[in-house]
Design a protein around this motif. Structure first.
Motif, PDB file in Angstrom:
ATOM      1  N   SER A 138       4.973  -1.656   8.635  1.00 23.58           N
ATOM      2  CA  SER A 138       4.206  -1.589   9.876  1.00 23.58           C
ATOM      3  C   SER A 138       2.871  -0.883   9.693  1.00 23.58           C
ATOM      4  N   THR A 139       2.813   0.132   8.843  1.00 24.47           N
ATOM      5  CA  THR A 139       1.573   0.896   8.728  1.00 24.47           C
ATOM      6  C   THR A 139       0.723   0.448   7.552  1.00 24.47           C
ATOM      7  N   CYS A 140       1.375   0.068   6.459  1.00 26.73           N
ATOM      8  CA  CYS A 140       0.606  -0.252   5.255  1.00 26.73           C
ATOM      9  C   CYS A 140       0.567  -1.747   4.972  1.00 26.73           C
ATOM     10  N   GLY A 141       1.163  -2.550   5.840  1.00 23.94           N
ATOM     11  CA  GLY A 141       1.073  -3.989   5.680  1.00 23.94           C
ATOM     12  C   GLY A 141       1.718  -4.541   4.423  1.00 23.94           C
ATOM     13  N   VAL A 142       2.737  -3.843   3.898  1.00 24.87           N
ATOM     14  CA  VAL A 142       3.418  -4.343   2.701  1.00 24.87           C
ATOM     15  C   VAL A 142       4.565  -5.236   3.142  1.00 24.87           C
TER      16      VAL A 142
ATOM     17  N   MET B 278       3.760  -1.461  -7.851  1.00 23.81           N
ATOM     18  CA  MET B 278       3.586  -2.688  -7.069  1.00 23.81           C
ATOM     19  C   MET B 278       3.358  -2.350  -5.602  1.00 23.81           C
ATOM     20  N   ILE B 279       4.194  -1.452  -5.063  1.00 26.16           N
ATOM     21  CA  ILE B 279       4.052  -1.089  -3.652  1.00 26.16           C
ATOM     22  C   ILE B 279       2.693  -0.441  -3.423  1.00 26.16           C
ATOM     23  N   PHE B 280       2.295   0.423  -4.370  1.00 30.39           N
ATOM     24  CA  PHE B 280       1.006   1.103  -4.222  1.00 30.39           C
ATOM     25  C   PHE B 280      -0.138   0.089  -4.195  1.00 30.39           C
ATOM     26  N   SER B 281      -0.068  -0.917  -5.082  1.00 30.98           N
ATOM     27  CA  SER B 281      -1.194  -1.856  -5.105  1.00 30.98           C
ATOM     28  C   SER B 281      -1.213  -2.713  -3.846  1.00 30.98           C
ATOM     29  N   LEU B 282      -0.030  -2.989  -3.266  1.00 28.04           N
ATOM     30  CA  LEU B 282      -0.005  -3.729  -2.000  1.00 28.04           C
ATOM     31  C   LEU B 282      -0.610  -2.900  -0.874  1.00 28.04           C
ATOM     32  N   VAL B 283      -0.296  -1.604  -0.863  1.00 27.28           N
ATOM     33  CA  VAL B 283      -0.868  -0.715   0.153  1.00 27.28           C
ATOM     34  C   VAL B 283      -2.382  -0.692   0.017  1.00 27.28           C
ATOM     35  N   LEU B 284      -2.830  -0.623  -1.233  1.00 24.01           N
ATOM     36  CA  LEU B 284      -4.265  -0.578  -1.505  1.00 24.01           C
ATOM     37  C   LEU B 284      -4.965  -1.836  -0.998  1.00 24.01           C
ATOM     38  N   VAL B 285      -4.344  -2.993  -1.254  1.00 22.70           N
ATOM     39  CA  VAL B 285      -4.913  -4.259  -0.785  1.00 22.70           C
ATOM     40  C   VAL B 285      -5.098  -4.222   0.723  1.00 22.70           C
ATOM     41  N   TYR B 286      -4.045  -3.761   1.416  1.00 23.24           N
ATOM     42  CA  TYR B 286      -4.075  -3.763   2.864  1.00 23.24           C
ATOM     43  C   TYR B 286      -5.198  -2.878   3.387  1.00 23.24           C
ATOM     44  N   TYR B 303     -18.595   5.301   1.891  1.00 22.09           N
ATOM     45  CA  TYR B 303     -17.404   5.279   1.041  1.00 22.09           C
ATOM     46  C   TYR B 303     -17.505   4.177   0.002  1.00 22.09           C
ATOM     47  N   ARG B 304     -18.716   3.874  -0.428  1.00 23.87           N
ATOM     48  CA  ARG B 304     -18.930   2.724  -1.277  1.00 23.87           C
ATOM     49  C   ARG B 304     -18.124   2.821  -2.575  1.00 23.87           C
ATOM     50  N   LEU B 305     -18.136   4.016  -3.152  1.00 23.66           N
ATOM     51  CA  LEU B 305     -17.468   4.193  -4.438  1.00 23.66           C
ATOM     52  C   LEU B 305     -15.970   3.925  -4.294  1.00 23.66           C
ATOM     53  N   PHE B 306     -15.389   4.533  -3.238  1.00 25.31           N
ATOM     54  CA  PHE B 306     -13.961   4.322  -2.991  1.00 25.31           C
ATOM     55  C   PHE B 306     -13.678   2.847  -2.777  1.00 25.31           C
ATOM     56  N   PHE B 307     -14.535   2.239  -1.977  1.00 34.14           N
ATOM     57  CA  PHE B 307     -14.346   0.843  -1.626  1.00 34.14           C
ATOM     58  C   PHE B 307     -14.389  -0.051  -2.858  1.00 34.14           C
ATOM     59  N   LEU B 308     -15.420   0.198  -3.696  1.00 38.01           N
ATOM     60  CA  LEU B 308     -15.563  -0.634  -4.895  1.00 38.01           C
ATOM     61  C   LEU B 308     -14.392  -0.425  -5.846  1.00 38.01           C
ATOM     62  N   THR B 309     -13.947   0.831  -5.976  1.00 42.63           N
ATOM     63  CA  THR B 309     -12.813   1.098  -6.862  1.00 42.63           C
ATOM     64  C   THR B 309     -11.575   0.361  -6.365  1.00 42.63           C
ATOM     65  N   ALA B 310     -11.334   0.482  -5.064  1.00 43.76           N
ATOM     66  CA  ALA B 310     -10.143  -0.155  -4.510  1.00 43.76           C
ATOM     67  C   ALA B 310     -10.228  -1.664  -4.660  1.00 43.76           C
ATOM     68  N   ARG B 311     -11.397  -2.226  -4.425  1.00 43.69           N
ATOM     69  CA  ARG B 311     -11.589  -3.666  -4.589  1.00 43.69           C
ATOM     70  C   ARG B 311     -11.368  -4.097  -6.032  1.00 43.69           C
ATOM     71  N   PHE B 312     -11.826  -3.194  -6.931  1.00 44.58           N
ATOM     72  CA  PHE B 312     -11.666  -3.515  -8.349  1.00 44.58           C
ATOM     73  C   PHE B 312     -10.182  -3.490  -8.720  1.00 44.58           C
ATOM     74  N   LEU B 313      -9.444  -2.535  -8.131  1.00 42.95           N
ATOM     75  CA  LEU B 313      -8.039  -2.362  -8.520  1.00 42.95           C
ATOM     76  C   LEU B 313      -7.148  -3.459  -7.953  1.00 42.95           C
TER      77      LEU B 313
END
Lengths: 355, 327
Positions: A138-142, B278-286, B303-313
């Protein structure tokens, strides 16, 4: 319950139920023949090993209770179209949290009080583990499938770590598990079937409770509504997110209780495969039941019979006991495929099967 | 020191081979929009058929062909049922996964602990004489060399060819592809089968050299689920998925080393690592997606740096993944 009522509950005419059973039987016989064994011998052994004697029936009931609990929990989550694959891990964590309490108080002054605390602990443990999935959803969209799958393996790792690390037997750490729990925490078995009355009563009460809640109450209707169309239900003033948490919490709690049954009723210790795959099997049970709580116990009983009946197959016929899994898989697959093809031919129905 | 290094590198490369084939096969099928959850059972079943076929005929080639056939058949069944008869991909995939596993154990009973043929090493002439790199990278067998080439080949296919473009289009928006004159269901079916064939090779890699032979448990249980996790961790990019496989294999090898240092932690605990990742990368995508939707201008610069890093990951999934297509 006659086959006619089963057919009505499946939403299928009797003919189709019979067709599904005959087709499955045919395919399974073919597979058994391919392994070089007569299907009749295999089926009669399966029958004798499960329903053939009173003591075997007792074993069947011992696997029937946890599996039915898990399947009943899954009815809640399927009601809101959630795939709680994480139920396997919730069983494990339920068993772990019961074990924590049992190990903290090895010699309780008031056994019944501490056993009740163990029940609460197992329920909360499974519930908490399921809520992590709910939070991620619900919160993290997983997606709950991947979150649940991940949490299953994490809980398996946790159990292994406890067995080989902090809870290992003095001197030796092995796959055979931890030290046995105190006798007061083991369930008392009585009657000719030597099953625990506690398990029987608890499962029966929860079954009635689930039946009423899902089919007769406004809560069940709300769950169904928020599962079918989250957007519309939000407009109606329902809270789909809350429903997700509620359904997962109840499901996780039931799974946790199943874990307690495994610890207190069957193994009396923590072993690596404490969940006995009941979570995954319960998913098959609920799929086959068409998400109808009323026929869940029947299918669950059938699956337990297969499971227990297949134990002696390796000794008697030199074939692997995984025949039970083959039969279960075939029946569910034939059901899914049959429904898919039936819906395809009846082209007015545009809704995909289970989505 | 050099010996340990060689041991680790060659262990990582050999150990990652089957999971690499399975994960890249799954990437192919998910890029076309179909979740193939049957991966775990499919790996075991194809491992068995590879061993059984090669044991009966003492020919490795037939073993690999049998495994590929098994993978293709399982995924053909899944593909036809989910694409043409609208059975839920998750439901059928999950049942198939459990069923194939049990079927493999059932038929595998006759092949328990038998001595079969094994793929022998094939050192590449000249290159294997190099110090350190030679014995660790260029002294494997032909399947492992293929696993080096596979990510590149699949990347070229998916990013540089027209067929690859059609695969991505049916994964992202099958309706647009349909309007453009493609047949989304057929394209999906082909890629699911291709994924199944690659999974079959992965299974054969288990029973024909990595954990040669058959037993219960075979030793590759759970690999399919790990491959599924790695596809998400690699965010559907061939090279990232391959990198994820190597990292996972490295963790496994290091698990054995760690076990010497922390003797009370079993090696299985280290195999859990891909799942939290895997769960962490899904959270990051969201959160990156939500961030890019909700914040404009100043915030995004801040937050450009954070944004670019997350997009890269992490990158988002194919948008029509797991959904049914109705022409």
């Amino acid at each position: 319950m006659s086959i006619k009522t089963i057919g009505r509950h499946l939403g299928l005419p009797v003919f189709h139920v019979l067709m599904i059973l005959v087709l499955s039987l045919f395919i399974v016989s073919f597979i058994v023949l391919a392994a070089g064994v007569s299907p009749f011998t295999a089926f009669s052994l399966l029958y004798q090993g499960s329903l053939g004697s009173v003591s075997h029936l007792g074993h069947v009931m011992k696997s029937f209770f946890p599996m039915t609990l898990c399947a009943m929990g899954l009815v809640y989550t399927y009601r809101i179209s959630l795939w709680n694959i994480g139920i396997e891990g919730q069983v494990i964590v339920g068993a772990l949290s019961a074990m924590v309490l049992f190990r903290l108080f090895p010699e309780p002054q008031v056994p019944s009080l501490f056993f009740s605390l163990g029940i609460v602990s197992a329920f909360l443990g499974g519930m908490g583990w399921a809520m992590i999935t709910g939070f991620l959803k619900s919160t993290c969209g997983v997606n709950e499938i991947f979150a649940g799958l991940g949490m299953n393996f994490v809980s398996q790792g946790l159990a292994l770590w406890l067995i080989f690390g902090p809870w290992k037997r003095p001197g030796i750490a092995s796959m055979s598990g931890t030290d046995p729990i105190a006798d007061v925490y083991c369930l008392i078995e009585s009657g000719p079937l030597s099953i625990s009355g506690f398990e029987l009563i608890l499962v029966f009460i929860l079954f009635i409770f689930t039946w009423i809640l899902i089919r007769k109450s406004i809560v069940g209707l709300k769950l169904h509504a928020s599962g079918s169309n989250p957007f519309a239900s939000r407009l109606l003033g329902l809270q789909p997110t809350l429903s997700i948490h509620l359904a997962l919490a109840v499901c996780g709690g039931f799974a946790g209780l199943a874990g307690l049954f495994q610890v207190s009723g069957v193994y009396h210790r923590l072993i690596p495969s404490i969940s006995s795959n009941y979570g995954y099997l319960a998913i098959l049970v609920v799929l086959l039941s068409g998400f109808d709580i009323r026929i869940v116990p029947i299918i669950s009983f059938f699956f337990s019979c297969l499971l227990v009946g297949s134990i002696q197959l390796p000794m008697m016929l030199q074939i692997d006991s995984s025949l039970s899994g083959v039969v279960q898989g075939i029946v569910v697959m034939v059901y899914l495929v049959y429904m898919g093809i039936a819906r395809h031919l009846n082209s007015r129905i545009r809704k995909p099967v289970y989505e | 020191m050099n010996d340990t290094l060689i041991l680790i590198v060659s262990g990582v490369i050999a150990g990652s081979c089957p999971v690499l084939f399975a994960a890249l096969g799954e990437t192919l099928s998910e890029k076309a929009g179909v979740i193939n959850l049957s991966l775990d059972g499919c790996l075991l079943l194809s491992a068995l058929s590879a061993f059984a076929a090669s044991y009966q005929t003492s020919s490795l080639m037939i073993g690999f062909l049998a495994a590929m056939m098994t993978g293709a058949l399982v995924s053909l069944f899944l593909g036809i049922m989910t694409l043409y008869f609208r059975v839920s991909q998750v439901a059928l995939g999950f049942v198939l996964s459990l069923f194939c596993r049990d079927l493999a154990y059932f038929f595998g009973n006759a092949y328990n602990r038998l001595q079969g043929v094994e793929v022998g090493p094939l050192p590449i002439p000249f290159l294997s004489d190099l110090p350190v790199i030679g014995p660790s990278v260029f002294s494997h067998n032909i399947v492992v060399y293929l696993s080096f080439l596979l990510p590149c080949a699949l990347w070229i296919y998916s990013d540089k060819t027209k067929a690859g473009l059609s695969m991505k289009s049916v994964g992202e928006n099958p309706y647009a592809a349909y309007a453009r004159g493609y047949n989304p269901r057929l394209i999906r079916l082909c890629h699911v089968i291709a994924g199944g064939i690659l999974t079959g090779i992965g299974g054969a890699a288990f029973s024909l050299f990595l954990k040669a032979g058959w037993g219960r448990p075979q030793g590759c249980e759970g690999t399919g689920w790990i491959a599924l996790a790695l596809v998400i961790f690699g965010s559907w990019n061939m090279f990232r998925v391959a990198l994820g496989c190597y990292i996972f294999s490295f963790l496994q090898i290091m698990g054995l080393l760690f076990q010497q240092w922390f003797s009370d932690v079993p090696a299985q605990v280290f195999q859990v690592a891909p799942f939290p990742l895997m769960i962490f990368s899904l959270v990051l995508v969201y959160f990156t997606n939500r961030f890019s939707e909700t914040s404009v201008g100043r915030n995004q610069r801040k937050y450009r740096l954070f944004f670019l890093t997350a997009r890269f990951l992490s990158k988002p999934a194919p948008s029509h993944l797991g959904k049914t297509f109705e022409p």
